[in-house]
Scaffold this active site. Structure first.
Site, PDB file in Angstrom:
ATOM      1  N   ASP A   1      -2.453  10.580   3.167  1.00  0.00           N
ATOM      2  CA  ASP A   1      -3.849  10.181   3.371  1.00  0.00           C
ATOM      3  C   ASP A   1      -4.587  11.203   4.216  1.00  0.00           C
ATOM      4  O   ASP A   1      -4.458  11.232   5.439  1.00  0.00           O
ATOM      5  CB  ASP A   1      -3.917   8.809   4.041  1.00  0.00           C
ATOM      6  CG  ASP A   1      -5.355   8.333   4.218  1.00  0.00           C
ATOM      7  OD1 ASP A   1      -6.238   8.862   3.522  1.00  0.00           O
ATOM      8  OD2 ASP A   1      -5.568   7.428   5.041  1.00  0.00           O
TER       9      ASP A   1
ATOM     10  N   LYS B   1     -10.150  13.086   7.742  1.00  0.00           N
ATOM     11  CA  LYS B   1      -9.701  12.723   9.085  1.00  0.00           C
ATOM     12  C   LYS B   1      -9.842  13.923  10.016  1.00  0.00           C
ATOM     13  O   LYS B   1      -9.647  15.065   9.598  1.00  0.00           O
ATOM     14  CB  LYS B   1      -8.240  12.275   9.058  1.00  0.00           C
ATOM     15  CG  LYS B   1      -7.976  10.979   8.328  1.00  0.00           C
ATOM     16  CD  LYS B   1      -6.490  10.654   8.342  1.00  0.00           C
ATOM     17  CE  LYS B   1      -6.199   9.384   7.552  1.00  0.00           C
ATOM     18  NZ  LYS B   1      -6.731   8.180   8.207  1.00  0.00           N
TER      19      LYS B   1
ATOM     20  N   LYS C   1       0.855  -1.192   0.000  1.00  0.00           N
ATOM     21  CA  LYS C   1       0.000   0.000   0.000  1.00  0.00           C
ATOM     22  C   LYS C   1       0.887   1.236   0.000  1.00  0.00           C
ATOM     23  O   LYS C   1       1.722   1.412   0.882  1.00  0.00           O
ATOM     24  CB  LYS C   1      -0.895   0.001   1.245  1.00  0.00           C
ATOM     25  CG  LYS C   1      -1.712   1.280   1.430  1.00  0.00           C
ATOM     26  CD  LYS C   1      -2.435   1.303   2.767  1.00  0.00           C
ATOM     27  CE  LYS C   1      -3.097   2.653   3.035  1.00  0.00           C
ATOM     28  NZ  LYS C   1      -3.752   2.716   4.362  1.00  0.00           N
TER      29      LYS C   1
ATOM     30  N   GLU D   1      -9.349   3.611   2.091  1.00  0.00           N
ATOM     31  CA  GLU D   1      -8.859   3.662   0.710  1.00  0.00           C
ATOM     32  C   GLU D   1      -7.754   2.655   0.419  1.00  0.00           C
ATOM     33  O   GLU D   1      -7.569   2.229  -0.722  1.00  0.00           O
ATOM     34  CB  GLU D   1      -8.354   5.078   0.394  1.00  0.00           C
ATOM     35  CG  GLU D   1      -6.933   5.403   0.790  1.00  0.00           C
ATOM     36  CD  GLU D   1      -6.666   5.319   2.296  1.00  0.00           C
ATOM     37  OE1 GLU D   1      -5.539   4.999   2.684  1.00  0.00           O
ATOM     38  OE2 GLU D   1      -7.596   5.593   3.085  1.00  0.00           O
TER      39      GLU D   1
ATOM     40  N   ARG E   1      -7.454  -0.471   1.093  1.00  0.00           N
ATOM     41  CA  ARG E   1      -7.954  -1.745   0.578  1.00  0.00           C
ATOM     42  C   ARG E   1      -8.372  -1.631  -0.898  1.00  0.00           C
ATOM     43  O   ARG E   1      -8.378  -2.629  -1.623  1.00  0.00           O
ATOM     44  CB  ARG E   1      -9.108  -2.238   1.451  1.00  0.00           C
ATOM     45  CG  ARG E   1     -10.337  -1.360   1.463  1.00  0.00           C
ATOM     46  CD  ARG E   1     -11.236  -1.618   2.666  1.00  0.00           C
ATOM     47  NE  ARG E   1     -10.639  -1.131   3.902  1.00  0.00           N
ATOM     48  CZ  ARG E   1     -11.193  -1.278   5.103  1.00  0.00           C
ATOM     49  NH1 ARG E   1     -12.371  -1.883   5.226  1.00  0.00           N
ATOM     50  NH2 ARG E   1     -10.591  -0.814   6.180  1.00  0.00           N
TER      51      ARG E   1
ATOM     52  N   ASP F   1       1.667   6.622   5.317  1.00  0.00           N
ATOM     53  CA  ASP F   1       0.702   5.653   4.818  1.00  0.00           C
ATOM     54  C   ASP F   1       1.197   4.908   3.580  1.00  0.00           C
ATOM     55  O   ASP F   1       0.466   4.103   3.010  1.00  0.00           O
ATOM     56  CB  ASP F   1      -0.641   6.329   4.530  1.00  0.00           C
ATOM     57  CG  ASP F   1      -1.826   5.433   4.833  1.00  0.00           C
ATOM     58  OD1 ASP F   1      -1.649   4.438   5.548  1.00  0.00           O
ATOM     59  OD2 ASP F   1      -2.928   5.722   4.339  1.00  0.00           O
TER      60      ASP F   1
ATOM     61  N   ASP G   1     -12.002   7.037   3.596  1.00  0.00           N
ATOM     62  CA  ASP G   1     -10.799   6.843   4.401  1.00  0.00           C
ATOM     63  C   ASP G   1     -10.439   5.365   4.515  1.00  0.00           C
ATOM     64  O   ASP G   1      -9.422   5.020   5.104  1.00  0.00           O
ATOM     65  CB  ASP G   1     -10.973   7.464   5.787  1.00  0.00           C
ATOM     66  CG  ASP G   1      -9.643   7.645   6.512  1.00  0.00           C
ATOM     67  OD1 ASP G   1      -8.606   7.697   5.833  1.00  0.00           O
ATOM     68  OD2 ASP G   1      -9.640   7.735   7.754  1.00  0.00           O
TER      69      ASP G   1
END
Length: 511
Positions: free
Chosen positions: A278, A285, A273, A357, A359, A296, A355
């Site tokens: 993010d 967030k 990933k 994201e 996956r 991230d 959020d």
């Protein structure tokens, strides 16, 4: 990178800025560890007594500096705690040595050379001490000091890492010792490169910039590279990656790194990933949760570094790395809660939370990796806060569609000193991702959120392919005080696990 040398010189004859020795808790008080006999002799056999008078306890990672006596060609002796003395005929645990060497190296930031006289019973101990020292010597100073950096810490610049480590008792002409040191140098270098990437500000490490770094390094190491830009991603139907990245002015990328060995019989695929920043997207967030989100992309950084390490080590296994890179930002073009994305496989996903994201980008990359039918796929991701709540900030989760493989990955992680824990994939939680609009939603019930994320990823793994998911959300970025060989900031989590997995696969020994 800190230089590493092996030396058969005695502690009393080697010139350095400091000499590192081990001290442990014995049944009757402090005990000077093996490797430091000559140092203890220079103190007239009273080194333990002197350390005790200074308040040293021998606790793991504790460091105590004291002036060197006549007879040593160093100005400072640094004693580092090893914890309790091992039972009869047992050696110190490798992770104890690794952490002790790391703590010592951190305590010697700003020094040019240090000699390490820690217990080196065998080649494994050489690897542990070398790794610990090289990892502990890390510092991220790229954005500090300006013109003062070259002038040094005394003139307002940042304190630079220990420049050279000499391992006393490690024999440069011993094939096993030499190989152990070379391996430790390669692995530590790649862990530290991962840390650098994680620590790099997101305005400088965009998906395009990350892809450029990966491409240049891959070519330098004989690794084939392919980069899909936003046009290729749209044309190829990568709806997950494009759905996450379309809200940003910095478009996404999918990078494929391929290391092959002519005698390899197995192929591993590592998928990372790579959300270079993010914000949460439209599901923004809250304040206090954005500041460290440059980390991230730690999973992609670990995958990148692991493929490079496999190439440098010349492992007899094929390793393919997939870096799913995107920046998750809110804008007029961003994916909205309620939107439906069509993934690379054709499966549709209702996005209930932008959020969630990671996956989505991993789903596309896992599906693409599956097309090549590798012997196993391992994805690495800072995926869920739920897993941090479950396991804390030093342990990553291991999930898998194969119990034996999950156990093997967990044991490998523990062996190399990376705390991990096997987690289940309960089938009943899959139902909570059912969507009335699409084939699946990207969210399920709140409880068990880390497991739900794993179940979502499993949907995109090719049939019959062994797969494991490492959720490194906790240990990938350390916000507290440094400890052992772990610095503040990016840690390089999972690199050592992936490299050892590749080594075990190459030799046909997964335990």
């Amino acid at each position: 990178m800190t230089a590493l040398t092996l030396s058969t010189a005695g502690p009393a004859t080697l010139r350095a800025d400091a000499l590192v020795v081990g001290v442990a808790k014995g049944p009757k008080g402090l005990v000077v560890a093996a490797g430091a006999e000559a140092v203890d002799k220079a103190y007239d056999g009273k080194l333990a007594a002197v350390l005790d008078a200074l308040g040293a306890s021998g606790a793991e990672g504790e460091t105590t500096k004291l002036p060197a006596p006549d007879g040593l060609k160093v100005p400072v002796v640094l004693a580092v705690g090893l914890g309790s003395v091992p039972e009869t005929d047992e050696s110190y645990d490798e992770e104890v040595l690794r952490r002790a060497a790391g703590a010592a190296a951190r305590a010697l930031h700003g020094s040019k050379k240090a000699a390490f006289a820690l217990p080196l019973d065998d080649a494994s101990a050489v690897t542990a001490v070398a790794e610990g020292a090289l990892l502990g010597a890390y510092a991220f100073t790229a954005y500090q000091g300006g013109e003062k950096k070259a002038a040094g810490a005394k003139n307002g610049g940042p304190k630079l890492p220990l420049a050279e480590v000499a391992l006393l008792g490690a024999k440069p002409r011993d094939k096993e010792h030499k190989a152990a040191a070379e391996r430790a140098t390669i692995v530590a270098t790649e862990v530290n490169i991962t840390r650098d990437l994680v620590n790099t500000p997101p305005n400088d490490l965009t998906p395009e910039a990350f892809a450029a770094v990966a491409s240049a390094t891959a070519k330098e190491n004989g690794i084939k590279v392919q980069v899909l830009d936003e046009k290729a991603l749209i044309k190829g139907g990568y709806g997950g990656i494009m759905g996450v990245g379309k809200g940003s002015e910095n478009p996404p990328r999918l990078v494929k790194l391929s290391y092959t060995h002519p005698k390899a019989e197995k192929t591993l695929a590592f998928v990372g990933k790579g959300i270079t920043y993010d914000s949460g997207g439209i599901s923004l967030k809250p304040a206090g949760h954005n500041e460290t989100m440059k980390c991230d992309m730690a999973g992609a950084a670990a995958v990148f570094a692991s493929v490079v390490a496999a190439a440098k080590l010349g492992l007899q296994v094929n390793v393919t790395g997939w870096l799913a890179l995107a920046e998750n930002m809110p804008s007029g073009s961003a994916t909205k809660p309620g939107d439906v994305l069509r993934m690379y496989t054709g499966k549709t996903v209702e996005v209930l939370n932008t959020d969630a994201e990671g996956r989505l980008v991993l789903g596309d990359a896992l599906a693409k990796a599956s097309e090549e039918n590798p012997d196993a796929i391992v994805d690495v991701a800072t995926l869920t806060g739920a897993m941090v709540l479950a396991l804390g900030d030093r342990t990553f989760a291991v999930m898998s569609n194969d119990d034996a493989f999950r156990t093997a990955v967990h044991e490998i992680a523990e062996e190399v000193g990376e705390a991990s824990w096997p987690m289940p994939l309960p089938a009943d939680l899959r139902k909570t991702m059912d969507s009335p609009t699409a084939d699946i939603a990207n969210m399920g019930v709140r409880m068990g959120g880390g497991l739900i994320a794993g179940l979502f990823l499993q949907e995109f793994v090719g049939e019959g392919i062994t797969w494991a998911h490492l959720d490194i959300a906790g240990p990938a970025f350390h916000e507290g005080a440094p400890y052992g060989y772990t610095p503040k900031g990016g840690t390089g989590s999972a690199v050592r696990t992936l490299v050892r997995l590749a080594e075990r696969t190459a030799t046909g020994d997964l335990g």
